[in-house]
Design a protein around this motif. Structure first.
Motif, short mmCIF file in Angstrom:
data_model
loop_
_atom_site.label_atom_id
_atom_site.label_comp_id
_atom_site.label_asym_id
_atom_site.label_seq_id
_atom_site.Cartn_x
_atom_site.Cartn_y
_atom_site.Cartn_z
N TRP A 49 0.88 -1.08 0.08
CA TRP A 49 0.19 -0.39 -0.27
C TRP A 49 1.33 0.71 0.04
O TRP A 49 0.91 2.53 -0.47
CB TRP A 49 -1.08 -0.11 0.98
CG TRP A 49 -1.87 1.02 1.45
CD1 TRP A 49 -2.81 0.75 0.76
CD2 TRP A 49 -1.62 2.06 2.31
NE1 TRP A 49 -3.84 1.78 1.07
CE2 TRP A 49 -3.12 3.09 2.52
CE3 TRP A 49 -0.89 2.84 3.09
CZ2 TRP A 49 -3.16 4.62 2.70
CZ3 TRP A 49 -1.06 3.79 3.46
CH2 TRP A 49 -2.22 4.67 3.29
N ARG A 50 2.09 1.59 0.82
CA ARG A 50 2.58 2.38 1.00
C ARG A 50 4.25 2.63 -0.28
O ARG A 50 3.97 3.65 -0.58
CB ARG A 50 3.47 2.71 2.63
CG ARG A 50 2.53 3.05 3.33
CD ARG A 50 4.00 4.12 3.97
NE ARG A 50 4.03 2.81 5.04
CZ ARG A 50 4.88 2.73 5.77
NH1 ARG A 50 6.22 3.23 5.75
NH2 ARG A 50 5.24 1.27 6.44
N CYS A 84 2.91 1.99 -3.78
CA CYS A 84 2.49 2.50 -4.63
C CYS A 84 2.82 3.62 -4.03
O CYS A 84 3.12 4.30 -5.37
CB CYS A 84 0.67 2.00 -4.46
SG CYS A 84 -0.15 0.22 -3.95
N TRP A 126 -1.67 -0.68 -6.68
CA TRP A 126 -1.62 -2.41 -5.99
C TRP A 126 -1.35 -3.27 -6.43
O TRP A 126 -0.27 -4.75 -6.07
CB TRP A 126 -2.61 -2.22 -4.87
CG TRP A 126 -2.36 -3.71 -3.14
CD1 TRP A 126 -1.51 -3.48 -2.52
CD2 TRP A 126 -2.78 -4.69 -3.75
NE1 TRP A 126 -1.70 -4.21 -1.90
CE2 TRP A 126 -2.56 -5.02 -2.70
CE3 TRP A 126 -3.19 -5.65 -4.85
CZ2 TRP A 126 -2.53 -6.32 -2.63
CZ3 TRP A 126 -3.55 -7.11 -4.38
CH2 TRP A 126 -3.39 -7.35 -3.40
N ASN A 144 2.22 -6.49 -6.56
CA ASN A 144 1.88 -7.14 -5.98
C ASN A 144 2.21 -8.41 -7.36
O ASN A 144 2.47 -9.21 -6.65
CB ASN A 144 0.44 -7.13 -5.86
CG ASN A 144 -0.09 -8.82 -4.94
OD1 ASN A 144 0.70 -9.12 -3.40
ND2 ASN A 144 -0.79 -9.85 -5.63
#
Length: 457
Positions: A142-143, A145, A152, A156
């Motif tokens: 998340w961070r 990104c 995301w 991933n």
DNA sequence: AGCACGCACCCTTCAGCGAA
DNA sequence: TTCGCTGAAGGGTGCGTGCT
């Protein structure tokens, strides 16, 4: 790419020749396989860089015939790492080649490079940096990104793809294997669809680790014998035959599984878990005796309760003050059973500290004598466990193979779990664990190597 | 201790868009 | 026109925190 080779060290390589002809801007921008055509500052603070691949020819993906005939050139905007603290808007002048083979069904094809593979819209080095942030720094996707301006799903997928490049366990030479279990989420309840009864599900996972290096070889669901054997049976015969020792927790399921697949291999029981059983026994005795003497649970004003951590600490590593406090506890006649249990625990530790078979056999005599003197249900139970695992304890004494590395791997896994606030997709969970572990192992191997180089200077 | 709450993150879905 | 990469949106989950 910087090559630490020069004419005075060795013959010039192909890449050093290319380095020599690269213009300064391309050297600074340093996108592998590309040269910078133009660069300018943008009004809002970013920079625009136009680049073109060094290669002027490409092989048709269908027929493989190499072509130099350019059909057209397109300008493709791709994402890339920032340079010099500035965001980059990278524009690639990408040629579309005409297939040189007349018989080939494909008429044209676009250029593909290591940094910009088929259909890619961001450079490979940008994705690699994001994967590094997730797997090496433990940064949440998340961070990551936000840092790299990627989605995301993009990161991933890159992390999952990176895990696929990990060498298969069969490719890793392993002498000592560690098997350990850990719970990766809280126990859950669900209603059985047919019987409508509530069932408790413990989300356990078992980890397979190279006990010498701590490198995680595999992670499987559950902790039953069947799950362990399934993973072991997936290994090649050659890989199984190179195993000399398997270190496990004192769990019959693990022992049965290893015995079934590897009848010839030696099993070592992890000493840390055996010591824990001894401490557990001591705690049970302390709680029972306190209830018998005081008719209630322990409180901070009771000396036995106040010094409960002191009881569990290694006896030979106690300070003089700690030893003195413990002696005061044992002087109380009411707690002589606790003193006897402590002696049993310490004999167990001495037994595990033995370095050869005669020593451990002597230590076991001392242990059994302490058990006989204590004469309690709790100590008898511990003695029975030691008897049940005696073969495995002797293997530990002889080989010193433990699950300590596995335990540290599990700590890493729990860290990943905490960062993740709950993984629901097991595939993602596994690729994070394996990816993080393989990078850690690579780093550990590199550090002693570099230290060795420094020492030579 | 039990509970509610909100944060931080995971993950699926879906649509846009550019490349093929 | 099709494919698939990519990002936005929103639901879901675990954990820490603070209150009772």
């Amino acid at each position: 790419m910087f090559q630490p080779t020069g004419p005075h060290l060795s013959l010039p390589t192909a890449s050093s020749v290319i380095d020599a002809v690269r213009d300064p801007t391309s050297v600074v921008f340093n996108l592998d396989g590309y040269q910078v055509l133009a660069a300018c500052d943008l009004p809002l603070g970013g920079r625009r860089v136009s680049a073109v691949a060094n290669s002027v020819e490409a092989a048709c993906p269908d027929c493989g015939v190499v072509s130099t005939r350019v059909h057209q050139r397109t300008r493709q905007k791709v994402k890339d790492l920032g340079v010099g603290g500035k965001d980059i808007e990278l524009v690639i002048i990408k040629p579309r080649f005409l297939c040189a083979e007349a018989a080939c069904a494909r008429r044209t094809f676009t250029q593909v490079t290591d940094q910009l593979p088929f259909r890619a819209r961001c450079t490979a080095r940008l994705k690699a940096a994001a994967v590094e942030a997730v797997l090496d720094e433990g940064m949440p996707i998340w961070r990551t990104c936000a840092r790299y301006q990627l989605g995301w799903a993009t990161i991933n997928t890159a992390v999952t793809a990176d895990a696929l490049t990990i060498p298969a366990p069969d490719m890793v030479p392993v002498r000592a294997l560690g098997i350990d279990e850990h719970r990766f989420a809280r126990a859950k309840w669900f209603k059985h669809p047919e019987t409508a009864q509530w069932c408790r599900v413990e989300p356990w996972m078992s980890t397979f680790v190279d006990a010498d290096t701590g490198h995680i070889l595999g992670v499987v669901d559950g902790r039953s014998s069947a799950n362990i054997t399934r993973w072991l049976k997936q290994r090649s015969q050659a890989w199984l035959e190179q195993l000399q020792v398997v270190a496990i927790d004192p769990s019959s399921a693990f022992r049965n599984a290893v015995r079934q697949v590897l009848p010839a291999v030696e099993i070592s029981v992890d000493h840390w878990h055996v010591v824990r059983l001894g401490n557990q026994m001591l705690t049970e005795v302390r709680q029972r005796v306190t209830r018998e003497v005081l008719g209630r649970r322990g409180r901070k004003e009771d000396s036995v309760w106040a010094h409960r951590m002191l009881l569990l600490r290694a006896g030979d590593r106690l300070t003089d003050a700690g030893l003195h406090r413990l002696e005061q506890v044992f002087d109380d006649e009411d707690y002589e059973q606790v003193a006897a249990a402590w002696a049993v625990k310490e004999r167990l530790r001495a037994l595990l500290a033995a370095r050869d078979i005669p020593a451990v056999q002597n230590a076991r005599i001392d242990f059994e004598m302490a058990v006989a003197a204590a004469d309690m249900a709790e100590t008898d139970k511990l003695a029975a466990t030691v008897a049940k695992w005696w073969t495995e304890i002797k293997v530990f004494v002889r080989t010193q193979v433990t699950n300590a590395r596995t335990e540290s791997a599990n700590t890493g896994i729990k860290q990943i779990k905490r960062t993740g606030r709950g993984f629901r997709n097991q595939k993602n969970y596994q690729s994070r664990i394996l990816g993080t572990s393989v990078r850690q192992t690579r780093r550990r191997r590199r550090i002693p190597h570099q230290q060795g180089l420094h020492a030579q200077r």
